[in-house]
Design an enzyme around this catalytic site. Structure first.
Site, mmCIF file in Angstrom:
data_model
loop_
_atom_site.group_PDB
_atom_site.id
_atom_site.type_symbol
_atom_site.label_atom_id
_atom_site.label_comp_id
_atom_site.label_asym_id
_atom_site.label_seq_id
_atom_site.Cartn_x
_atom_site.Cartn_y
_atom_site.Cartn_z
ATOM 1 N N CYS B 164 0.807 -1.224 0.000
ATOM 2 C CA CYS B 164 0.000 0.000 0.000
ATOM 3 C C CYS B 164 0.840 1.274 0.000
ATOM 4 O O CYS B 164 0.298 2.369 -0.107
ATOM 5 C CB CYS B 164 -0.950 -0.020 1.180
ATOM 6 N N HIS B 296 -3.813 7.824 5.599
ATOM 7 C CA HIS B 296 -3.919 6.484 5.047
ATOM 8 C C HIS B 296 -5.329 5.981 5.368
ATOM 9 O O HIS B 296 -5.994 5.429 4.512
ATOM 10 C CB HIS B 296 -2.827 5.585 5.625
ATOM 11 N N GLU B 307 -2.590 5.347 13.342
ATOM 12 C CA GLU B 307 -2.304 6.568 12.591
ATOM 13 C C GLU B 307 -2.659 7.803 13.435
ATOM 14 O O GLU B 307 -1.919 8.794 13.430
ATOM 15 C CB GLU B 307 -3.074 6.588 11.257
ATOM 16 N N LYS B 326 -10.824 7.238 1.471
ATOM 17 C CA LYS B 326 -10.980 5.844 1.021
ATOM 18 C C LYS B 326 -12.443 5.401 0.937
ATOM 19 O O LYS B 326 -12.757 4.533 0.112
ATOM 20 C CB LYS B 326 -10.162 4.906 1.905
ATOM 21 N N HIS B 331 -9.810 1.506 -1.134
ATOM 22 C CA HIS B 331 -8.381 1.405 -0.845
ATOM 23 C C HIS B 331 -7.703 0.871 -2.108
ATOM 24 O O HIS B 331 -7.822 -0.302 -2.432
ATOM 25 C CB HIS B 331 -8.142 0.486 0.347
ATOM 26 N N PHE B 390 1.542 -3.114 4.675
ATOM 27 C CA PHE B 390 1.912 -4.378 5.303
ATOM 28 C C PHE B 390 3.425 -4.532 5.194
ATOM 29 O O PHE B 390 4.040 -4.102 4.208
ATOM 30 C CB PHE B 390 1.251 -5.551 4.562
#
Lengths: 93, 405
Positions: B164, B296, B307, B326, B331, B390
């Site tokens: 991502c 994010h 976050e 998002k 996403h 990730f």
């Protein structure tokens, strides 16, 4: 009324087996009052445990249930036991 | 050194669930219009998660020549459409070949997921004969190399595969190459389409997809929604752009990255905070100078909590407007940083913080100002866009208003 681990000791035992195996937890530490934190169970471990429960009991566990809010082993077992019992008592189950 | 070579954006383009074009994506984000719908698949789908932000009604023939098409997974097709738009805006549509001083760097988490899905089904289920172009079509590097072939960009060319954070890193590394003088210009961005049968099932198994609504930073949030699309930017060294009379849209003032080095899937507030600090330092901006953050903000329990904590570490108690778009465009995974940079640039250019839609109440674990549900007109001189992946790879970009540059 919600069904708890105490009402179904056999099912609770099977669920503990899954927690111990999938969470890679020492069996002696997996007591009912052990916190998720003390067992170092991370969110991905809970994912692995829930997935194994789905396989073992042939149920679907939704991702927005109370499973992720469990604070200790008893909460987790109760949430799972309750869900399995409800799913299995559905007419089409 | 930084003052010597500034990097500006002279063109941008996008293909997303909002449709064709960067304006379509920005307008959907600004208006808080969700582009998520029932996911469509070419073969029967047994998943329990039924929703996604797919690219709909995309006509490859309008953007890809018959000679190019066999080499193009949908991710490359989207990229062509977005690049066309970006180069036209930059006034470079006819500038072929673009030569050795132009880099082509594209982020994608997986690359040709549709080609993989279809190819595996054909080979394993149907025992069919594989399409001979399966491999050149699915490799992640097909994304930047197909662009290089079309536009004659013979400078550095590669794909960035950092899940991502892919697109944000691709844009950031291009900024560094231009700043260092290795190239003067770059075609950068990200592309992804993991809304396929097998990829959706795999994401569902991770239990991070919401069955109903993506509501970042909100009480009662229960996961993210996959999105697809691509966005492309033309980055140029400011003086080169000025000499050829190009109009700057914004300045990419800084890029920062960091690695948690802790956990394959669990985000880390310290790592995310280090990334934002690195970005501010690179841009020569103080934390107080950032007016808006495009988060994010996946809508998962873990990301939004972490976050928020990281934002607190960097920006203190200040109620900085932080929104996640998002729930609008999904996403985009490897494309996320590019789609969200389009939105962040829109916010800076129009002085509007886009809203976090579907927000329904405070989660004490997310102590941010999420710009709930409605866009907020406000002065935005500088903004940050975050991407966390990730594996623990964090990347952020700082955008500054062009006249302030």
């Amino acid at each position: 009324m919600d069904i708890t681990a105490l009402d179904q000791p056999e099912l609770a035992g099977e669920i503990i087996d899954v927690i111990v195996k999938e969470g890679m937890v020492d069996r002696e530490k997996a007591t009912l009052d052990a916190t998720i934190e003390s067992l170092d169970l991370k969110s991905i471990d809970i994912v692995m445990i829930l997935t194994a429960i789905e396989e073992k009991f042939d149920v679907y566990i939704p991702m927005d249930g109370p499973f992720h809010d469990a604070k200790n082993v008893a909460d987790l077992i109760n949430a799972i036991t309750n869900h399995i019992t409800k799913e299995k008592s559905k007419p089409d189950a | 050194m930084r003052d010597a070579r500034r990097i500006i954006v002279t063109g941008m383009g996008a293909v997303s669930a909002a449709g064709l074009g960067a304006p379509a994506l920005w307008h959907a984000a600004r208006e808080g219009r969700s582009c998520i719908g029932k996911a469509q698949f070419p073969r029967p789908y047994r998943g329990r998660i039924k929703i996604a932000a797919q690219v709909r009604d995309f006509d490859p023939a309008a953007h890809v020549t018959p000679a190019e098409l066999p080499f193009c997974d949908p991710v490359t097709q989207y990229l062509f459409a977005a690049a066309e738009e970006a180069l036209a805006q930059a006034g470079l549509a006819q500038a072929k070949p673009m030569g050795p001083r132009t880099a082509t760097i594209i982020g994608t988490g997986i690359g040709g997921m549709h080609t993989l899905d279809n190819g595996l089904h054909l080979a394993i289920v149907e025992h069919g004969r594989p399409d001979p172009l399966t491999v050149p079509r699915l490799i992640p590097s097909a994304c930047p190399t197909q662009l290089s072939i079309r536009y004659g960009t013979t400078g550095p060319c590669f794909a960035v595969a950092s899940a991502c954070s892919s697109a944000t890193q691709a844009i950031g590394i291009a900024l560094q190459l231009i700043r260092a003088g290795a190239v003067d210009r770059a075609i950068v961005g990200g592309t992804e389409d993991c809304v396929t049968n097998s990829a959706m099932l795999a994401w569902e198994a991770l239990r991070v997809l919401t069955p109903d609504y993506c509501r970042p930073f909100s009480d009662g949030r229960n996961g993210m929604v996959l999105g697809a699309g691509a966005a492309v930017f033309i980055l140029e060294e400011a003086e080169c752009a000025r000499v050829r009379g190009a109009t700057p849209i914004v300045e990419i003032a800084g890029y920062g990255t960091s690695t948690d080095a802790k956990d394959p899937v669990r985000p880390d507030a310290q790592g995310a905070a280090a990334c934002m600090r690195n970005t501010l330092a690179d841009a020569g901006l103080d934390a107080e100078e950032i007016d808006y953050v495009n988060a994010h903000g996946t809508g998962t329990t873990a990301n939004d909590m972490t976050e928020s904590e990281a934002l607190g570490l960097v920006f203190g108690k200040r109620r900085l407007p932080v929104s996640s778009t998002k729930p609008i465009h999904g996403h985009g995974l490897g494309a996320a940083g590019a789609l969200e940079l389009v939105v962040t640039i829109g916010a800076v250019c129009e002085n509007v913080a886009p809203p976090t839609i579907n927000w329904r109440g405070v989660d004490p674990k997310c102590p941010v100002d999420p710009v709930p549900n409605e866009a907020r007109p406000m002065r935005i001189q500088a903004a940050l866009s975050n991407s966390f992946a990730f594996g623990g790879i964090n990347a952020s970009l700082a955008v500054r208003r062009a006249e302030a540059a």
